[in-house]
Scaffold this motif. Sequence first.
Motif, PDB file in Angstrom:
ATOM      1  N   GLU A  46       8.739  -8.829 -30.107  1.00 13.12           N
ATOM      2  CA  GLU A  46       8.684  -7.637 -30.938  1.00 13.12           C
ATOM      3  C   GLU A  46       7.544  -7.726 -31.949  1.00 13.12           C
ATOM      4  O   GLU A  46       6.834  -6.737 -32.196  1.00 13.12           O
ATOM      5  CB  GLU A  46      10.015  -7.456 -31.672  1.00 13.12           C
ATOM      6  CG  GLU A  46      11.177  -7.078 -30.768  1.00 13.12           C
ATOM      7  CD  GLU A  46      11.650  -8.213 -29.896  1.00 13.12           C
ATOM      8  OE1 GLU A  46      12.051  -7.943 -28.753  1.00 13.12           O
ATOM      9  OE2 GLU A  46      11.590  -9.386 -30.334  1.00 13.12           O
ATOM     10  N   ASN A 104      11.407   5.431 -32.003  1.00 13.16           N
ATOM     11  CA  ASN A 104       9.999   5.128 -31.767  1.00 13.16           C
ATOM     12  C   ASN A 104       9.670   5.111 -30.282  1.00 13.16           C
ATOM     13  O   ASN A 104       8.613   5.564 -29.855  1.00 13.16           O
ATOM     14  CB  ASN A 104       9.648   3.772 -32.391  1.00 13.16           C
ATOM     15  CG  ASN A 104       9.471   3.859 -33.893  1.00 13.16           C
ATOM     16  OD1 ASN A 104       9.012   4.861 -34.409  1.00 13.16           O
ATOM     17  ND2 ASN A 104       9.855   2.809 -34.594  1.00 13.16           N
ATOM     18  N   GLU A 117       4.135  -7.343 -30.118  1.00 13.03           N
ATOM     19  CA  GLU A 117       3.882  -5.944 -29.757  1.00 13.03           C
ATOM     20  C   GLU A 117       3.582  -5.103 -30.993  1.00 13.03           C
ATOM     21  O   GLU A 117       2.685  -4.247 -30.968  1.00 13.03           O
ATOM     22  CB  GLU A 117       5.082  -5.388 -29.005  1.00 13.03           C
ATOM     23  CG  GLU A 117       4.846  -4.004 -28.415  1.00 13.03           C
ATOM     24  CD  GLU A 117       5.972  -3.567 -27.508  1.00 13.03           C
ATOM     25  OE1 GLU A 117       6.013  -2.378 -27.151  1.00 13.03           O
ATOM     26  OE2 GLU A 117       6.821  -4.413 -27.161  1.00 13.03           O
ATOM     27  N   SER A 118       4.310  -5.337 -32.068  1.00  9.29           N
ATOM     28  CA  SER A 118       4.042  -4.609 -33.309  1.00  9.29           C
ATOM     29  C   SER A 118       2.641  -4.904 -33.820  1.00  9.29           C
ATOM     30  O   SER A 118       1.965  -4.021 -34.363  1.00  9.29           O
ATOM     31  CB  SER A 118       5.076  -4.985 -34.378  1.00  9.29           C
ATOM     32  OG  SER A 118       6.360  -4.549 -34.012  1.00  9.29           O
ATOM     33  N   GLN A 144      -0.554   4.122 -33.200  1.00  6.51           N
ATOM     34  CA  GLN A 144       0.423   5.143 -33.540  1.00  6.51           C
ATOM     35  C   GLN A 144      -0.165   6.269 -34.359  1.00  6.51           C
ATOM     36  O   GLN A 144       0.471   7.295 -34.559  1.00  6.51           O
ATOM     37  CB  GLN A 144       1.606   4.531 -34.303  1.00  6.51           C
ATOM     38  CG  GLN A 144       1.265   4.003 -35.681  1.00  6.51           C
ATOM     39  CD  GLN A 144       0.899   2.541 -35.644  1.00  6.51           C
ATOM     40  OE1 GLN A 144       0.399   2.058 -34.635  1.00  6.51           O
ATOM     41  NE2 GLN A 144       1.147   1.827 -36.714  1.00  6.51           N
ATOM     42  N   VAL A 178      10.495   2.729 -40.215  1.00  2.00           N
ATOM     43  CA  VAL A 178      10.976   1.453 -40.749  1.00  2.00           C
ATOM     44  C   VAL A 178      12.255   1.716 -41.519  1.00  2.00           C
ATOM     45  O   VAL A 178      12.255   2.490 -42.479  1.00  2.00           O
ATOM     46  CB  VAL A 178       9.931   0.790 -41.669  1.00  2.00           C
ATOM     47  CG1 VAL A 178      10.484  -0.521 -42.231  1.00  2.00           C
ATOM     48  CG2 VAL A 178       8.634   0.569 -40.917  1.00  2.00           C
ATOM     49  N   GLN A 238       5.721   4.765 -36.765  1.00  4.77           N
ATOM     50  CA  GLN A 238       6.644   3.635 -36.745  1.00  4.77           C
ATOM     51  C   GLN A 238       7.646   3.793 -37.883  1.00  4.77           C
ATOM     52  O   GLN A 238       7.306   3.623 -39.048  1.00  4.77           O
ATOM     53  CB  GLN A 238       5.870   2.325 -36.890  1.00  4.77           C
ATOM     54  CG  GLN A 238       4.952   2.030 -35.725  1.00  4.77           C
ATOM     55  CD  GLN A 238       5.719   1.815 -34.440  1.00  4.77           C
ATOM     56  OE1 GLN A 238       6.645   1.030 -34.413  1.00  4.77           O
ATOM     57  NE2 GLN A 238       5.356   2.519 -33.394  1.00  4.77           N
ATOM     58  N   TRP A 261      -0.143  -2.131 -34.560  1.00  3.15           N
ATOM     59  CA  TRP A 261      -0.709  -1.949 -35.900  1.00  3.15           C
ATOM     60  C   TRP A 261      -2.206  -2.191 -35.911  1.00  3.15           C
ATOM     61  O   TRP A 261      -2.968  -1.392 -36.473  1.00  3.15           O
ATOM     62  CB  TRP A 261      -0.044  -2.897 -36.893  1.00  3.15           C
ATOM     63  CG  TRP A 261      -0.640  -2.763 -38.268  1.00  3.15           C
ATOM     64  CD1 TRP A 261      -0.316  -1.829 -39.204  1.00  3.15           C
ATOM     65  CD2 TRP A 261      -1.699  -3.550 -38.826  1.00  3.15           C
ATOM     66  NE1 TRP A 261      -1.106  -1.988 -40.323  1.00  3.15           N
ATOM     67  CE2 TRP A 261      -1.971  -3.032 -40.117  1.00  3.15           C
ATOM     68  CE3 TRP A 261      -2.449  -4.626 -38.358  1.00  3.15           C
ATOM     69  CZ2 TRP A 261      -2.958  -3.568 -40.942  1.00  3.15           C
ATOM     70  CZ3 TRP A 261      -3.433  -5.158 -39.180  1.00  3.15           C
ATOM     71  CH2 TRP A 261      -3.674  -4.634 -40.463  1.00  3.15           C
ATOM     72  N   GLN A 307      14.140   1.912 -33.562  1.00  2.00           N
ATOM     73  CA  GLN A 307      13.294   1.511 -32.446  1.00  2.00           C
ATOM     74  C   GLN A 307      13.496   2.416 -31.241  1.00  2.00           C
ATOM     75  O   GLN A 307      12.568   2.659 -30.478  1.00  2.00           O
ATOM     76  CB  GLN A 307      13.572   0.050 -32.107  1.00  2.00           C
ATOM     77  CG  GLN A 307      13.284  -0.891 -33.263  1.00  2.00           C
ATOM     78  CD  GLN A 307      13.525  -2.342 -32.914  1.00  2.00           C
ATOM     79  OE1 GLN A 307      13.497  -2.724 -31.759  1.00  2.00           O
ATOM     80  NE2 GLN A 307      13.767  -3.159 -33.930  1.00  2.00           N
ATOM     81  N   ILE A 356       4.274  -4.840 -39.499  1.00  2.00           N
ATOM     82  CA  ILE A 356       4.430  -5.718 -38.340  1.00  2.00           C
ATOM     83  C   ILE A 356       5.746  -6.472 -38.388  1.00  2.00           C
ATOM     84  O   ILE A 356       6.386  -6.708 -37.354  1.00  2.00           O
ATOM     85  CB  ILE A 356       3.240  -6.697 -38.252  1.00  2.00           C
ATOM     86  CG1 ILE A 356       1.948  -5.929 -37.942  1.00  2.00           C
ATOM     87  CG2 ILE A 356       3.479  -7.766 -37.186  1.00  2.00           C
ATOM     88  CD1 ILE A 356       0.708  -6.804 -37.892  1.00  2.00           C
TER      89      ILE A 356
END
Length: 583
Positions: A511, A246, A514-515, A524, A534, A532, A519, A243, A404
């Motif tokens: 979180e 990102n 916002e994700s 992004q 992961v 993003q 998405w 994070q 997400i």
Amino acid sequence: MTEENNTQPEVVENDTQTNEAMDDIIPVPPIVFLLFSLASFLVMIVAGLLFGFNIVFWGGLVFGVIGLLGWAFLFPEAVIDLIRGRNLQFGGVGVVVTGILIVASVLVYNAVESQGLSRDLSERDVFSLDTEVRDLLQAMGNDETIPTVELLGFYSASDGSQRDRISVLLQDMVNNSGGKIRGYQFIDPALEPLRTQNYLGDNPRIPSIVVAQIDPATGEPSETTYEIAAPDNIGFIAAGQFQIINAMLSLSVDGDFRAYVLDVVGGLDTTGASGNDANGIINDIDDEWTVETITPLSLPNPSIVLNDPSAGAEVIIIAGGTQPLTDEEVAVLTQYVQDGGDLIVLADINTEGGQATALADNFSALLWDNFGVRFRDDLVIDPAQPVRQNGRVFLVDNYGTHPIVAGLNPALNQLVMSSPRSIEIADTPPATVTVTPLVSTSNQGYAKTDLDFTTDLTEADLAFTDGDLDGQIPLAVAVENETTGSRLVLFGSPDLMRNEWRTYINIEAPEVAESAIFWVSNAQSFSSDVRQLVPEPPEADQPIFVNQGQLGWMSFVVIGIIPFGMLLLGALVWYVRRPTHSN
């Protein structure tokens, strides 16, 4: 006197004769038995470590015991001398106990080693960099488009242990960033409340990590250009490095990102700072996004341009709502999604009677016809989850596989779903439409219909009855229409955006919200640099399997040899050293 003088030489002569007779019978000195026993035990230990419980191991054990028993039975005087001697009193017991512990350790080690089990006590994946992150940081060091940042850790005095742990990871990131991460510092919110408010808002989540761009004019961390990477908890330590990366990449991107919040009756107030309001999520994104509140009445003749091709990303958010939209307003939204527009909808309950915004017939038709999903007019209960208020609020942690909710650990991270609605998914969605459940109930979940939300519902009202929908019920879904390019995210409760849950380190509502915005808007994708990341899921813990034979030996060693062996040694020492009195 003469008789007494003649008695003593006779006793000595008899003892001498006895010893000489024993020497004639056993010509081997006692040390040979001890050396034989020692060699046998050494063979047993080596065989156990290298080959396990094979015939050599058992042979060494048997011959070692035979050697000790032979020495004890054939030379009892030597055993008594050993027990009474100063060596046993001053260290001999420790040697014997150490030997027992060594044998026990060999047995336990062999049982674990034979299963191929291992444990990295350094917890490398938690307290130092993931290999992928290290490679990215080193590459970012040579990228001029990536700004120099400083990491700000907001920790209270009671979070000292967490601060010390995370400092290892932060220093590792600094060392591998090629100067892009200038350093890190910790801030106590109690000592610097204004600075904390500037970065984290009116309802700060503590602890938190902020990635702040260095202001070229002052050389200090900027209070206007920054990203909140993540709150610090166990889940963050494992995934927070991704994070942070990102956040650094997001700071390097310039784009025209637009979020429109539909100001519906009974919806969340995205300007308010109370627990039931939702200004926190807006504050999270308004540094890079243009956030604007629009009224439904303006939709037929909007002052804004929907689906503006000049926008890098665009999303409409409907956060709750207790009154239906007009058909004309829904028609504008229908055209918006058919032209590729992106939509986030949070369902709500109308406690005054009537249909809520997201459940109205005209809006349900929009969702069903274009995406193959819609909200059900029900209330979901999950007895497997912690609940309060007759089941009206509970935690959910049954996550699907989607960006997400990527990185969320069910054991550590939960979402609050207050009075949630279930989501119906069509058996045959429209062509080129993909539906992915984000969050579901456990297998014990069920949904109640025909409830009167204007009254206080009792436990009897919410109890499961035959005919109720049950099983793993979707409470949030992500949908993509590949033909139109439109994306949709539905949440069965407005809690995902409420400020109330931002202060809990284990509640991941901010979180996830916002994700979802990132998405659904595909924000992004508008820079080749931003993606993003992961983290790979942690390897599953290796279970320990012990067969009956191994379990028996382990029990014998732990319950038998160690405690009773030490008890026996203690008894022998006591017996030898007990006070004696002659009559």
